[in-house]
Design an enzyme around this catalytic site. Structure first.
Site, PDB file in Angstrom:
ATOM      1  N   ARG A  94       8.572   5.153   2.836  1.00 24.55           N
ATOM      2  CA  ARG A  94       9.049   4.940   4.211  1.00 24.55           C
ATOM      3  C   ARG A  94       9.051   3.467   4.632  1.00 24.55           C
ATOM      4  O   ARG A  94       9.611   3.109   5.659  1.00 24.55           O
ATOM      5  CB  ARG A  94       8.202   5.764   5.199  1.00 24.55           C
ATOM      6  CG  ARG A  94       8.709   7.192   5.313  1.00 24.55           C
ATOM      7  CD  ARG A  94       7.972   7.926   6.394  1.00 24.55           C
ATOM      8  NE  ARG A  94       6.635   8.308   5.966  1.00 24.55           N
ATOM      9  CZ  ARG A  94       5.643   8.607   6.798  1.00 24.55           C
ATOM     10  NH1 ARG A  94       5.822   8.507   8.097  1.00 24.55           N
ATOM     11  NH2 ARG A  94       4.461   8.971   6.345  1.00 24.55           N
TER      12      ARG A  94
ATOM     13  N   TYR B 270      -8.396   4.507   1.674  1.00 24.15           N
ATOM     14  CA  TYR B 270      -6.968   4.371   1.377  1.00 24.15           C
ATOM     15  C   TYR B 270      -6.574   2.903   1.474  1.00 24.15           C
ATOM     16  O   TYR B 270      -6.976   2.199   2.399  1.00 24.15           O
ATOM     17  CB  TYR B 270      -6.120   5.144   2.387  1.00 24.15           C
ATOM     18  CG  TYR B 270      -6.233   6.654   2.330  1.00 24.15           C
ATOM     19  CD1 TYR B 270      -6.887   7.307   1.288  1.00 24.15           C
ATOM     20  CD2 TYR B 270      -5.664   7.426   3.336  1.00 24.15           C
ATOM     21  CE1 TYR B 270      -6.971   8.686   1.253  1.00 24.15           C
ATOM     22  CE2 TYR B 270      -5.738   8.810   3.310  1.00 24.15           C
ATOM     23  CZ  TYR B 270      -6.402   9.435   2.265  1.00 24.15           C
ATOM     24  OH  TYR B 270      -6.474  10.791   2.244  1.00 24.15           O
TER      25      TYR B 270
ATOM     26  N   SER C  18       7.220 -48.365  13.471  1.00 23.05           N
ATOM     27  CA  SER C  18       8.043 -47.163  13.628  1.00 23.05           C
ATOM     28  C   SER C  18       9.195 -47.128  12.635  1.00 23.05           C
ATOM     29  O   SER C  18       9.705 -48.172  12.209  1.00 23.05           O
ATOM     30  CB  SER C  18       8.624 -47.118  15.041  1.00 23.05           C
ATOM     31  OG  SER C  18       7.565 -46.960  15.952  1.00 23.05           O
TER      32      SER C  18
HETATM   33  C1  UD1 Z   1      -3.922  12.421   3.778  1.00 24.43           C
HETATM   34  C2  UD1 Z   1      -4.885  13.574   3.983  1.00 24.43           C
HETATM   35  C3  UD1 Z   1      -4.804  14.047   5.419  1.00 24.43           C
HETATM   36  C4  UD1 Z   1      -5.100  12.882   6.356  1.00 24.43           C
HETATM   37  C5  UD1 Z   1      -4.165  11.722   6.064  1.00 24.43           C
HETATM   38  C6  UD1 Z   1      -4.590  10.509   6.853  1.00 24.43           C
HETATM   39  C7  UD1 Z   1      -4.997  14.755   1.856  1.00 24.43           C
HETATM   40  C8  UD1 Z   1      -4.547  15.937   1.095  1.00 24.43           C
HETATM   41  N1  UD1 Z   1      -4.540  14.643   3.084  1.00 24.43           N
HETATM   42  O1  UD1 Z   1      -2.607  12.961   3.940  1.00 24.43           O
HETATM   43  O2  UD1 Z   1      -5.740  15.074   5.660  1.00 24.43           O
HETATM   44  O3  UD1 Z   1      -4.970  13.307   7.706  1.00 24.43           O
HETATM   45  O4  UD1 Z   1      -4.214  11.372   4.675  1.00 24.43           O
HETATM   46  O5  UD1 Z   1      -3.647   9.486   6.715  1.00 24.43           O
HETATM   47  O6  UD1 Z   1      -5.784  13.985   1.356  1.00 24.43           O
HETATM   48  N2  UD1 Z   1      -2.422   8.578  -3.094  1.00 24.43           N
HETATM   49  C9  UD1 Z   1      -2.599   8.267  -4.415  1.00 24.43           C
HETATM   50  N3  UD1 Z   1      -2.246   9.165  -5.361  1.00 24.43           N
HETATM   51  C10 UD1 Z   1      -1.739  10.375  -5.056  1.00 24.43           C
HETATM   52  C11 UD1 Z   1      -1.561  10.709  -3.695  1.00 24.43           C
HETATM   53  C12 UD1 Z   1      -1.910   9.781  -2.727  1.00 24.43           C
HETATM   54  O7  UD1 Z   1      -3.067   7.165  -4.744  1.00 24.43           O
HETATM   55  O8  UD1 Z   1      -1.459  11.145  -5.979  1.00 24.43           O
HETATM   56  C13 UD1 Z   1      -2.811   7.607  -2.073  1.00 24.43           C
HETATM   57  C14 UD1 Z   1      -1.636   7.090  -1.260  1.00 24.43           C
HETATM   58  O9  UD1 Z   1      -1.132   5.895  -1.827  1.00 24.43           O
HETATM   59  C15 UD1 Z   1      -2.270   6.824   0.087  1.00 24.43           C
HETATM   60  C16 UD1 Z   1      -3.401   7.846   0.170  1.00 24.43           C
HETATM   61  O10 UD1 Z   1      -3.655   8.251  -1.154  1.00 24.43           O
HETATM   62  O11 UD1 Z   1      -2.859   5.550   0.142  1.00 24.43           O
HETATM   63  C17 UD1 Z   1      -3.048   9.041   1.047  1.00 24.43           C
HETATM   64  O12 UD1 Z   1      -1.990   9.766   0.484  1.00 24.43           O
HETATM   65  P1  UD1 Z   1      -0.851  10.413   1.351  1.00 24.43           P
HETATM   66  O13 UD1 Z   1       0.067  11.129   0.434  1.00 24.43           O
HETATM   67  O14 UD1 Z   1      -0.272   9.421   2.272  1.00 24.43           O
HETATM   68  O15 UD1 Z   1      -1.678  11.498   2.178  1.00 24.43           O
HETATM   69  P2  UD1 Z   1      -1.253  12.197   3.504  1.00 24.43           P
HETATM   70  O16 UD1 Z   1      -0.257  13.249   3.208  1.00 24.43           O
HETATM   71  O17 UD1 Z   1      -0.912  11.178   4.518  1.00 24.43           O
END
Ligand code: UD1
Ligand code: CA
Length: 450
Positions: free
Chosen positions: A19, A107, A395
């Site tokens: 995004r 994160y 100057s």
């Molecule tokens: C996650 C939480 C949600 C919380 C939200 C807050 C889970 C299942 N859900 O959702 O409860 O409210 O964050 O922002 O944990 N990432 C990896 N590898 C992966 C997947 C994700 O490194 O396989 C990292 C992403 O880069 C990111 C973070 O983990 O920094 C969160 O992942 P994202 O997919 O954004 O989780 P949300 O769906 O937002």
């Protein structure tokens, strides 16, 4: 901090961040002049976490490099496929090994969580031996896609349900998961290994660790954070919000430390800006990374300063630009439309108007007149200009480097200086003025006749 054994931290940063609509991995976008991943590492170090593992996707060497630049001895773990947050944490297992203390999950796109909050969450695990999970919760204005925190009758955390998997009642819950979760080290890996991908997204949800902990007879607790602090950045709009929160905090911090900001909202800081008390900063000033400003200095309006240091009681601006390597001593004066880079300016020196000073060293109490230019570059190489103490440059003088001007020398205005000048000499390097009597009047007469 009451945690006795340091907690290990894992920072998740393998997501693409689609995004953001960017070529750059999301966590490399900057807040306060530094990549977001650097903020997470910095705060985790501040909370005393060790070891720290950063989870990236294959090919994200630039993320690893940015994380390392924040300091500390980091492990970089590669998550080959992005199968969910629990899968990402487990990708760091080999790097972290058996856990001696607790495990803190952070994160890389949530840069504003402070070290104090991290420590408080870790401390919550120690409140009771049965606490296996501590979740940093918050109440957003719009719970939207956040995971919802389901509590039991005693206010203990029962489970986290992701928005996509939630029923209507669960979606109505206002308390949400920030993503920051602390796990008791002795049970962390065992609990994480039980997580499956049987859910709406087909992902291994870290959030399932809560229900699994409860099922195993452990307790889970929630600590509530300010929504501002746990802001996750997924879009350029949220990046701007994170920047605004960062800047607000920075302005408060410097003012509390004794810095005067006439219009705080128009002054922008980097995460590493160092400003001593009794500095006065006028409106519309931008600090990039690597700036330090000493006590009593006065930064006038509309200055852009990065990688530079300003000594005690010096005055800079208005409209001055200090670029990397500009090092001003005390009582220096840098005036309007002056640009300085890679130069030392000794105490008491004055460069008051319209100058470019690059790759130079300026001696004590030297006075560089309006329009003094160091010609430091021939299109291929850069050369140094050395100006002694008490030198006076008239100057509009061009100083063609490499060049050395001895202590106490003077340069006549409008000179183009190409040879070294000995101490206390006067150098003139311009054509001598001629005067033709009546020439102008005769010229006008001829023109009128035509
Ligand atoms: C996650 C939480 C949600 C919380 C939200 C807050 C889970 C299942 N859900 O959702 O409860 O409210 O964050 O922002 O944990 N990432 C990896 N590898 C992966 C997947 C994700 O490194 O396989 C990292 C992403 O880069 C990111 C973070 O983990 O920094 C969160 O992942 P994202 O997919 O954004 O989780 P949300 O769906 O937002
Ligand atoms: Ca997210």
């Amino acid at each position: 901090m009451t945690t006795h054994i340091p907690a290990a931290a894992v920072i998740l940063a393998a997501g693409k961040g689609t995004r953001m609509k960017s070529q750059l991995p999301k966590v490399l976008h900057k807040v306060g002049g530094f990549p977001m991943i650097g903020h997470s590492v910095h705060h985790a170090l501040g909370a005393g976490c060790a070891p720290i593992a950063v989870v990236t996707a294959p090919g994200m060497e630039d993320v690893a490099q940015a994380a390392r630049a924040a300091g500390g001895d980091l492990d970089i773990a590669i998550q080959k496929e992005q199968l969910g947050t629990a899968h990402a944490v487990l990708a760091a297992r080999a790097a972290l090994g058996e856990l001696e203390g607790h495990l803190l999950v952070l994160y890389g796109d949530t840069p504003l969580v402070t070290a104090e909050t991290m420590s408080a969450l870790l401390d919550a695990l120690d409140d009771r031996p049965s606490n296996a999970v501590a979740v940093l919760g918050f109440t957003p204005d719009d719970p939207g896609a956040y995971g919802r925190l389901v509590l039991d009758d005693e206010g203990q955390l029962l489970r986290i349900v992701e928005a996509k998997d939630a029923d209507e009642d669960e979606r109505a819950i206002e308390l949400c998961n920030s993503g920051v979760i602390a796990l008791r080290g002795t049970v962390a890996w065992a609990l994480l290994n039980q997580i499956t991908n049987d859910n709406a997204k087909g992902e291994y949800y870290l959030t399932d660790v809560v229900a699994l902990a409860r099922a195993a007879g452990h307790q889970a607790v929630v600590i509530e954070a300010d929504a501002d602090e746990v802001l996750g950045v997924n879009s350029r709009g949220e990046l701007a919000v994170a920047e605004a929160i960062f800047q607000y905090r920075a302005r408060q911090k410097y003012m509390e430390a004794g810095v005067t900001l006439i219009d705080p909202d128009s002054v922008f800081f980097a995460a590493d800006t160092v400003i001593e008390p009794d500095v006065l900063i006028e409106p519309n000033v931008f600090f990039g990374p690597g700036v330090s400003i000493k006590r009593g200095a006065h930064i006038k309006a509309f200055c852009h300063i990065e990688g530079a240091s300003v000594g005690e009681d010096s005055v800079v601006g208005p409209f001055a630009r200090l670029r990397p390597g500009a090092a001003l001593g005390s009582d220096v004066k840098v005036g309007n439309f002056v640009e300085i880079k890679q130069s030392d300016v000794a105490s008491g020196a004055k460069i008051s108007h319209l100058s470019y000073i690059g790759d130079a060293s300026i001696g004590r109490d030297a006075n560089l007149g309006a329009g003094t230019i160091t010609c430091n570059y021939d299109g291929y190489n850069k050369y140094r200009t050395v100006i002694g103490r008490d030198v006076f440059v008239g100057s509009n003088s061009a100083l063609v480097a490499p060049i050395t001007i001895g202590d106490g020398a003077m340069i006549a205005a409008g000179s183009t200086i190409t040879h070294d000048i000995t101490a206390d000499a006067l150098a003139l390097a311009r054509t001598r003025q001629e005067e033709k009597q009546q020439w102008a009047k005769d010229f006008r007469g001829r023109q009128k006749k035509k």
